[in-house]
Design a protein around this motif. Structure first.
Motif, PDB file in Angstrom:
ATOM      1  N   SER A  65      12.038  51.775  13.136  1.00 15.70           N
ATOM      2  CA  SER A  65      11.868  50.579  11.788  1.00 15.70           C
ATOM      3  C   SER A  65      12.333  49.984  10.971  1.00 15.70           C
ATOM      4  O   SER A  65      13.423  51.145  10.553  1.00 15.70           O
ATOM      5  CB  SER A  65      10.253  50.476  11.002  1.00 15.70           C
ATOM      6  OG  SER A  65       9.660  51.310  10.405  1.00 15.70           O
ATOM      7  N   GLY A  66      12.021  49.022  10.116  1.00 10.72           N
ATOM      8  CA  GLY A  66      13.249  49.131   8.462  1.00 10.72           C
ATOM      9  C   GLY A  66      14.273  48.395   8.986  1.00 10.72           C
ATOM     10  O   GLY A  66      15.091  47.814  10.403  1.00 10.72           O
ATOM     11  N   SER A  67      15.640  48.066   8.280  1.00 14.81           N
ATOM     12  CA  SER A  67      16.884  46.973   9.229  1.00 14.81           C
ATOM     13  C   SER A  67      18.015  46.987   8.421  1.00 14.81           C
ATOM     14  O   SER A  67      17.724  48.282   7.168  1.00 14.81           O
ATOM     15  CB  SER A  67      16.335  45.571   9.164  1.00 14.81           C
ATOM     16  OG  SER A  67      16.447  45.666   6.793  1.00 14.81           O
ATOM     17  N   VAL A  68      19.143  47.571   8.773  1.00 13.56           N
ATOM     18  CA  VAL A  68      20.137  47.071   8.666  1.00 13.56           C
ATOM     19  C   VAL A  68      20.669  46.182   8.784  1.00 13.56           C
ATOM     20  O   VAL A  68      21.014  45.570  10.060  1.00 13.56           O
ATOM     21  CB  VAL A  68      21.307  48.535   9.207  1.00 13.56           C
ATOM     22  CG1 VAL A  68      22.950  48.540   8.664  1.00 13.56           C
ATOM     23  CG2 VAL A  68      20.323  49.721   9.306  1.00 13.56           C
ATOM     24  N   ALA A  69      21.390  45.309   7.777  1.00 14.93           N
ATOM     25  CA  ALA A  69      22.124  44.597   6.823  1.00 14.93           C
ATOM     26  C   ALA A  69      23.567  44.573   6.535  1.00 14.93           C
ATOM     27  O   ALA A  69      23.982  45.503   5.846  1.00 14.93           O
ATOM     28  CB  ALA A  69      21.436  43.490   6.659  1.00 14.93           C
TER      29      ALA A  69
END
Length: 118
Positions: A65-69
């Motif tokens: 889960s979470g994000s990398v932009a």
């Protein structure tokens, strides 16, 4: 926890990143950002998740889960390189996939690389 910076022409923003493997979580709610022109060091004991974080940012490991932009792009492609201190293999890939990775430049799904019939 690092303060998040706004997206710049070249930046990486990681928000609430979790990575779980069979033995349990490796990364737990990691948030950080790296702006254009900044230099960073990642220091920690063996097994603390340093390589997992880098592999997740590079897209080699998928987060739970979470994000990398990533906003570092040129002609629609993300410009990101990952180099280990010593000759290392991707522990998340098979031997064939490790050998094939540089052959396809990381741009073609490895499952499309044909195996020799010899």
């Amino acid at each position: 926890m690092a303060e998040l910076v706004p997206h710049t022409p070249s930046s990486i923003v990681v928000e609430n990143l979790w990575v779980d493997f069979q033995l349990g979580p490796v990364l737990r709610g990691v948030s950080c950002s790296f702006g254009m022109g900044e230099s960073w060091g990642l220091i920690g004991p063996s097994g603390s998740g340093k390589s997992v974080l880098l592999k997740t940012i590079a897209g080699i490991v998928s987060p739970s889960s979470g994000s990398v932009a990533l906003s570092t792009k040129h002609n629609g492609k993300v410009l990101l390189a990952l180099m280990f201190q010593e000759g290392a293999l991707f522990d998340s890939l098979s031997v064939f996939d490790n050998v094939a990775f540089p052959l396809v430049g990381g741009n073609v799904p490895i499952r499309r690389v044909g195996r020799s019939k010899g």
